[in-house]
Design an enzyme around this catalytic site. Structure first.
Site: not given
Ligand code: AMP
Length: 220
Positions: A13, A88, A128, A161, A172
């Site tokens: 994404k 999400r 990654r 990360r 996750r």
């Molecule tokens: P990502 O980079 O999109 O994988 O997001 C990394 C982390 O940020 C996720 O595992 C969540 O802990 C938090 N996060 C990102 N977007 C959301 C969301 N829409 N709702 C809740 N937590 C989020």
């Protein structure tokens, strides 16, 4: 164009969001990037989010939704946006519908689902590496930088990360199946969902994405 990207962690994404947002000429809004920037800067929002992120859990809605509501009210987002990582959960999706109705009397044009199976997702996440400066995403096997650990674009340091480590990846993926996957049916029911195969070279996936969006009003 108002666009949402959905798909499991590691579906690509972040990578695709960048290319697609440039192509359709809208700002890319990534909740994960906003949270990570706040964690790095040590803001109150970052402090609230960090413990959830480190475990691979979702940050609570009351924190996340206010942040998105504020970002969507900024002038550059009023004419369109690409959301990466939000919504999400189904409650977040319902709130997004409300926000769009209130702020711009509008609704989503399209939700693009990146479809990848879970073995591929684990391979992608564990290799990654992200640039500390520009957030560009590299992969140690599939898309390595010229010099290990250094971003080709701006020479920023690459890091893994915390939530891309093996034990957190598993959580996750479970969180995705339980809380995020129901969004697919939610958006399919509204007639805005389009899915594409997100395996193979990055450029091929981008081409598939742009082709799919044409049916929803994106220009060539
Ligand atoms: P990502 O980079 O999109 O994988 O997001 C990394 C982390 O940020 C996720 O595992 C969540 O802990 C938090 N996060 C990102 N977007 C959301 C969301 N829409 N709702 C809740 N937590 C989020």
């Amino acid at each position: 164009m108002r666009l949402v990207l959905v798909g499991p962690p590691g579906a690509g994404k972040g990578t695709q969001a960048q290319f697609i947002a440039e192509h359709v000429d809208v700002p890319k809004i990534s909740t994960g990037d906003i949270f990570r920037a706040n964690v790095s800067a040590g803001t109150p929002l970052g402090l609230q989010a960090k413990e959830y992120m480190d475990r691979g859990d979702l940050v609570p809605d009351e924190v996340t939704i206010d942040m998105v509501r504020n970002r969507l009210a900024e002038p550059d987002a009023l004419q369109g946006f690409l959301l990466d990582g939000f919504p999400r959960t189904v409650p977040q999706a319902e709130t997004l519908d409300d926000i769009l109705r209130e702020t711009a009397d509008s609704k989503l044009d399209v939700v693009l689902e990146l479809v990848v199976d879970s073995d591929e997702v684990v391979r992608r996440l564990s290799g990654r590496r992200t640039c500390r400066r520009c957030n560009h995403i590299w992969h140690v096997d599939f898309d390595p930088p010229a010099v290990e650990g250094v971003c080709d674009i701006d020479k920023g340091e690459l890091y893994q990360r915390d939530d891309d480590k093996a034990e957190t990846i598993k959580n996750r993926l479970e969180v995705y199946d339980d809380q995020t996957a129901p969004l697919i049916a939610y958006y399919a029911g509204r007639g805005v969902l389009v899915g594409i195969d997100a395996t193979g070279p990055v450029d091929d996936v981008t081409t598939r994405a742009i082709d799919a969006l044409r049916g929803f009003g994106a220009d060539d």
